[in-house]
Scaffold this motif. Structure first.
Motif, PDB file in Angstrom:
ATOM      1  N   ARG A   1       0.820  -1.199   0.000  1.00  0.00           N
ATOM      2  CA  ARG A   1       0.000   0.000   0.000  1.00  0.00           C
ATOM      3  C   ARG A   1       0.860   1.258   0.000  1.00  0.00           C
ATOM      4  NH1 ARG A   1      -4.836   1.821   0.187  1.00  0.00           N
ATOM      5  NH2 ARG A   1      -5.541   3.438   1.568  1.00  0.00           N
ATOM      6  N   GLU A   2       1.914   1.261   0.831  1.00  0.00           N
ATOM      7  CA  GLU A   2       2.749   2.457   0.890  1.00  0.00           C
ATOM      8  C   GLU A   2       3.483   2.690  -0.433  1.00  0.00           C
ATOM      9  OE1 GLU A   2       6.866   1.586   3.108  1.00  0.00           O
ATOM     10  OE2 GLU A   2       5.137   0.819   4.191  1.00  0.00           O
ATOM     11  N   LEU A   3       3.786   1.616  -1.160  1.00  0.00           N
ATOM     12  CA  LEU A   3       4.434   1.755  -2.456  1.00  0.00           C
ATOM     13  C   LEU A   3       3.462   2.347  -3.486  1.00  0.00           C
ATOM     14  CD1 LEU A   3       7.215   1.277  -3.552  1.00  0.00           C
ATOM     15  CD2 LEU A   3       6.557  -1.032  -4.172  1.00  0.00           C
ATOM     16  N   LYS A   4       2.198   1.932  -3.422  1.00  0.00           N
ATOM     17  CA  LYS A   4       1.180   2.519  -4.298  1.00  0.00           C
ATOM     18  C   LYS A   4       1.043   4.017  -4.020  1.00  0.00           C
ATOM     19  CE  LYS A   4      -1.784  -1.490  -4.991  1.00  0.00           C
ATOM     20  NZ  LYS A   4      -3.112  -2.051  -4.805  1.00  0.00           N
ATOM     21  N   ASN A   5       1.001   4.371  -2.744  1.00  0.00           N
ATOM     22  CA  ASN A   5       0.889   5.780  -2.379  1.00  0.00           C
ATOM     23  C   ASN A   5       2.089   6.578  -2.883  1.00  0.00           C
ATOM     24  OD1 ASN A   5      -1.530   5.292  -1.094  1.00  0.00           O
ATOM     25  ND2 ASN A   5      -0.628   5.126   0.941  1.00  0.00           N
ATOM     26  N   HIS A   6       3.265   5.961  -2.816  1.00  0.00           N
ATOM     27  CA  HIS A   6       4.478   6.624  -3.304  1.00  0.00           C
ATOM     28  C   HIS A   6       4.362   6.906  -4.805  1.00  0.00           C
ATOM     29  CE1 HIS A   6       8.698   7.690  -3.652  1.00  0.00           C
ATOM     30  NE2 HIS A   6       8.779   6.868  -4.683  1.00  0.00           N
ATOM     31  N   VAL A   7       3.922   5.925  -5.571  1.00  0.00           N
ATOM     32  CA  VAL A   7       3.809   6.093  -7.020  1.00  0.00           C
ATOM     33  C   VAL A   7       2.741   7.129  -7.363  1.00  0.00           C
ATOM     34  CG1 VAL A   7       3.211   4.940  -9.194  1.00  0.00           C
ATOM     35  CG2 VAL A   7       4.738   3.825  -7.579  1.00  0.00           C
ATOM     36  N   VAL A   8       1.618   7.101  -6.677  1.00  0.00           N
ATOM     37  CA  VAL A   8       0.566   8.100  -6.923  1.00  0.00           C
ATOM     38  C   VAL A   8       1.085   9.494  -6.605  1.00  0.00           C
ATOM     39  CG1 VAL A   8      -1.689   8.930  -6.127  1.00  0.00           C
ATOM     40  CG2 VAL A   8      -1.352   6.501  -6.613  1.00  0.00           C
ATOM     41  N   TYR A  55      13.645   9.623 -12.389  1.00  0.00           N
ATOM     42  CA  TYR A  55      13.939   8.545 -13.327  1.00  0.00           C
ATOM     43  C   TYR A  55      12.787   7.536 -13.396  1.00  0.00           C
ATOM     44  CZ  TYR A  55      18.703   9.988 -14.333  1.00  0.00           C
ATOM     45  OH  TYR A  55      19.806  10.669 -14.775  1.00  0.00           O
ATOM     46  N   LEU A  56      12.184   7.239 -12.256  1.00  0.00           N
ATOM     47  CA  LEU A  56      11.060   6.302 -12.263  1.00  0.00           C
ATOM     48  C   LEU A  56       9.921   6.862 -13.111  1.00  0.00           C
ATOM     49  CD1 LEU A  56       9.640   3.728 -11.379  1.00  0.00           C
ATOM     50  CD2 LEU A  56       9.033   4.878  -9.243  1.00  0.00           C
ATOM     51  N   TRP A  57       9.599   8.112 -12.906  1.00  0.00           N
ATOM     52  CA  TRP A  57       8.503   8.720 -13.658  1.00  0.00           C
ATOM     53  C   TRP A  57       8.813   8.719 -15.150  1.00  0.00           C
ATOM     54  CZ3 TRP A  57       7.497  13.012 -16.747  1.00  0.00           C
ATOM     55  CH2 TRP A  57       6.143  13.287 -16.933  1.00  0.00           C
ATOM     56  N   PHE A  58      10.008   9.148 -15.500  1.00  0.00           N
ATOM     57  CA  PHE A  58      10.355   9.213 -16.924  1.00  0.00           C
ATOM     58  C   PHE A  58      10.461   7.825 -17.545  1.00  0.00           C
ATOM     59  CE2 PHE A  58      10.963  13.640 -17.730  1.00  0.00           C
ATOM     60  CZ  PHE A  58      10.939  13.719 -19.116  1.00  0.00           C
ATOM     61  N   CYS A  59      11.051   6.864 -16.826  1.00  0.00           N
ATOM     62  CA  CYS A  59      11.172   5.499 -17.367  1.00  0.00           C
ATOM     63  C   CYS A  59       9.800   4.885 -17.604  1.00  0.00           C
ATOM     64  CB  CYS A  59      11.983   4.607 -16.427  1.00  0.00           C
ATOM     65  SG  CYS A  59      13.754   4.956 -16.442  1.00  0.00           S
ATOM     66  N   GLY A  60       8.831   5.231 -16.758  1.00  0.00           N
ATOM     67  CA  GLY A  60       7.494   4.685 -16.918  1.00  0.00           C
ATOM     68  C   GLY A  60       6.620   5.476 -17.871  1.00  0.00           C
ATOM     69  N   PHE A  61       6.668   6.799 -17.765  1.00  0.00           N
ATOM     70  CA  PHE A  61       5.726   7.605 -18.535  1.00  0.00           C
ATOM     71  C   PHE A  61       6.236   7.991 -19.920  1.00  0.00           C
ATOM     72  CE2 PHE A  61       2.253  10.621 -19.017  1.00  0.00           C
ATOM     73  CZ  PHE A  61       1.251   9.967 -18.329  1.00  0.00           C
ATOM     74  N   TYR A  62       7.532   8.183 -20.046  1.00  0.00           N
ATOM     75  CA  TYR A  62       8.098   8.578 -21.337  1.00  0.00           C
ATOM     76  C   TYR A  62       9.354   7.780 -21.682  1.00  0.00           C
ATOM     77  CZ  TYR A  62       4.979  12.594 -21.270  1.00  0.00           C
ATOM     78  OH  TYR A  62       3.880  13.392 -21.252  1.00  0.00           O
ATOM     79  N   PRO A  63       9.280   6.463 -21.666  1.00  0.00           N
ATOM     80  CA  PRO A  63      10.495   5.686 -21.939  1.00  0.00           C
ATOM     81  C   PRO A  63      11.060   5.923 -23.333  1.00  0.00           C
ATOM     82  CG  PRO A  63       8.570   4.261 -22.007  1.00  0.00           C
ATOM     83  CD  PRO A  63       8.114   5.601 -21.488  1.00  0.00           C
ATOM     84  N   LEU A 117       7.543  -1.029 -11.219  1.00  0.00           N
ATOM     85  CA  LEU A 117       6.830   0.233 -11.047  1.00  0.00           C
ATOM     86  C   LEU A 117       6.812   1.033 -12.347  1.00  0.00           C
ATOM     87  CD1 LEU A 117       8.175   1.258  -7.538  1.00  0.00           C
ATOM     88  CD2 LEU A 117       5.894   0.403  -8.077  1.00  0.00           C
ATOM     89  N   ALA A 118       7.937   1.039 -13.062  1.00  0.00           N
ATOM     90  CA  ALA A 118       7.984   1.719 -14.367  1.00  0.00           C
ATOM     91  C   ALA A 118       6.982   1.074 -15.318  1.00  0.00           C
ATOM     92  CB  ALA A 118       9.400   1.669 -14.945  1.00  0.00           C
ATOM     93  N   ARG A 119       6.877  -0.252 -15.271  1.00  0.00           N
ATOM     94  CA  ARG A 119       5.916  -0.968 -16.113  1.00  0.00           C
ATOM     95  C   ARG A 119       4.487  -0.562 -15.759  1.00  0.00           C
ATOM     96  NH1 ARG A 119       6.397  -6.546 -14.689  1.00  0.00           N
ATOM     97  NH2 ARG A 119       8.446  -6.372 -15.628  1.00  0.00           N
ATOM     98  N   ALA A 120       4.180  -0.451 -14.465  1.00  0.00           N
ATOM     99  CA  ALA A 120       2.830  -0.054 -14.044  1.00  0.00           C
ATOM    100  C   ALA A 120       2.505   1.359 -14.519  1.00  0.00           C
ATOM    101  CB  ALA A 120       2.703  -0.157 -12.527  1.00  0.00           C
ATOM    102  N   ILE A 121       3.487   2.258 -14.441  1.00  0.00           N
ATOM    103  CA  ILE A 121       3.269   3.630 -14.916  1.00  0.00           C
ATOM    104  C   ILE A 121       3.071   3.629 -16.432  1.00  0.00           C
ATOM    105  CG2 ILE A 121       4.349   5.904 -15.169  1.00  0.00           C
ATOM    106  CD1 ILE A 121       5.729   5.338 -12.416  1.00  0.00           C
TER     107      ILE A 121
END
Length: 167
Positions: A1-8, A55-63, A117-121
């Motif tokens: 749950r805390e990981l989901k909150n982090h990604v959101v 990096y997580l956001w960019f790897c997931g949203f704009y790879p 997480l990048a895959r989920a994004i």
């Protein structure tokens, strides 16, 4: 749950332009990371965490913008490693500080599950606009995304993956 909150939280933070500064720093990662280690420990923790988040956001949203096909880019795999490394440094600095209010456990989990997480994004992004994957991204870039984010597996079509899965 805390990981989901982090990604959101991470995804909503990226409406602010200052989060993109990591991509305008022309220093090598090793030099940048060394400079951060010279900072106050709390500031270093926050900087490392912010870089990992970026990096997580960019790897997931704009790879596709991190692909080897883009001029002067190292490739998606290298940026995943930089993000993971940055989170690991944040964990190290957080442990050095010893402050229980820091989200060291969450950052550690984000590092351990960076690719997932990048895959989920990326899956989320494809739900927002699946046409971009089919028509706007070069096939060689899609292949790089498939190899790096999906471990060589198939990128699911919208109908094949009805539920988003975050670890």
């Amino acid at each position: 749950r805390e990981l989901k909150n982090h990604v959101v939280s991470l995804m909503t933070d990226f409406v602010y332009a200052d989060k993109f500064s990591v991509f305008f720093d022309e220093r090598a990662e090793s030099v940048r990371f060394d400079d951060i280690f010279k900072q106050d420990k709390t500031k270093a923790y926050n900087l490392f965490k912010d870089i990992g988040d970026s990096y997580l956001w960019f790897c997931g949203f704009y790879p596709e913008f991190l692909s080897k096909k883009k001029k002067s880019r190292l490739g998606l795999k290298a940026y995943i490693e930089y993000g993971r490394e940055s989170y690991n440094y944040a964990v190290y600095m957080g442990n050095e500080i010893g402050d229980s209010s820091l989200k060291i456990r969450t950052v550690s989990k984000a590092s351990d599950n960076f690719t997932e997480l990048a895959r989920a994004i990326f899956d989320f992004r494809n739900r927002v606009d699946s046409r971009k994957l089919r028509y706007a991204i070069d096939s060689a870039v899609i292949e790089e995304i498939r190899k790096v984010i999906y471990n060589g597996g198939k990128i699911p079509e919208l109908a094949e993956n009805p539920m988003l899965k975050l670890i």
